[in-house]
Design a protein around this motif. Structure first.
Motif, mmCIF file in Angstrom:
data_model
loop_
_atom_site.group_PDB
_atom_site.id
_atom_site.type_symbol
_atom_site.label_atom_id
_atom_site.label_comp_id
_atom_site.label_asym_id
_atom_site.label_seq_id
_atom_site.Cartn_x
_atom_site.Cartn_y
_atom_site.Cartn_z
ATOM 1 N N GLU A 167 0.852 -1.195 0.000
ATOM 2 C CA GLU A 167 0.000 0.000 0.000
ATOM 3 C C GLU A 167 0.885 1.241 0.000
ATOM 4 N N GLY A 168 0.465 2.253 -0.740
ATOM 5 C CA GLY A 168 1.203 3.509 -0.769
ATOM 6 C C GLY A 168 0.297 4.693 -0.522
ATOM 7 N N ILE A 169 0.845 5.694 0.147
ATOM 8 C CA ILE A 169 0.104 6.935 0.389
ATOM 9 C C ILE A 169 1.019 8.122 0.130
ATOM 10 N N VAL A 170 0.391 9.250 -0.141
ATOM 11 C CA VAL A 170 1.100 10.514 -0.307
ATOM 12 C C VAL A 170 0.416 11.528 0.589
ATOM 13 N N MET A 171 1.209 12.246 1.383
ATOM 14 C CA MET A 171 0.675 13.283 2.268
ATOM 15 C C MET A 171 1.339 14.603 1.920
#
Length: 175
Positions: A77-81
């Motif tokens: 899983e990947g996220i960008v903040m």
């Protein structure tokens, strides 16, 4: 002397043919047609795929994606903040993180890669990762992605065995 000229000409013919093929059949221009939340990227060795997904809700996370190791069942899983006053995109790739209440130590243990995600056009101009609704970047740069994966839980027998390049190129668009 004639042999040398013929050899040089023979060596150039495949290159000329390849150039002509790109002129007649240029690479698809996905970025102009694709928004960032539907963009699909791959590395040079076609060993990894990064597939963005729409967020669907308001949160501190500005983008999310799946990061898969080709020819395995592994999907991270990947996220960008993004900070409210920062255009920069701080990204994370996580694998097998525990559910529910987690500690900082739990998150560190399941984080495969963390860093800034940079976008680039085909000319090499660097900018921040586009937000949802904006045209997809032609390329992504995830500094030290390969070494991070080699030191992570994604690496090993039955998992990733090829370190990815730090640059991923747009290869398609989810519909």
């Amino acid at each position: 002397m004639t042999m040398r000229t013929e050899s040089a000409m023979a060596r150039r013919t495949p290159l000329c043919g390849a150039i002509l093929a790109f002129i007649v059949n240029p690479l698809p221009a996905y970025s102009a047609e694709c928004v960032q939340e539907k963009a699909v990227y791959g590395d040079m060795d076609n060993a990894y795929e990064l597939r963005f997904e729409p967020m669907g809700s308001e949160s501190s996370v500005s983008n999310k994606f799946k990061f898969s190791v080709r020819n395995t069942a592994i999907i991270a899983e990947g996220i960008v903040m993004r900070g409210e006053d920062q255009p920069s995109a701080d990204g994370r790739i996580m694998f097998e993180c525990p559910e529910g209440d987690v500690t900082g130590a739990d998150l560190r243990a399941c984080t495969v890669w963390q860093g800034m995600i940079y976008a680039s056009d085909l000319k090499g101009h660097i900018r921040a990762l586009p937000a949802e609704g904006e045209s997809a970047a032609d390329r992504l740069f995830l500094p030290a992605l390969g070494p991070s994966i080699q030191k992570s839980s994604l690496w090993g027998k039955g998992k990733a065995t090829v370190a990815p390049w730090d640059v991923l190129s747009l290869k398609g668009c989810n519909q």
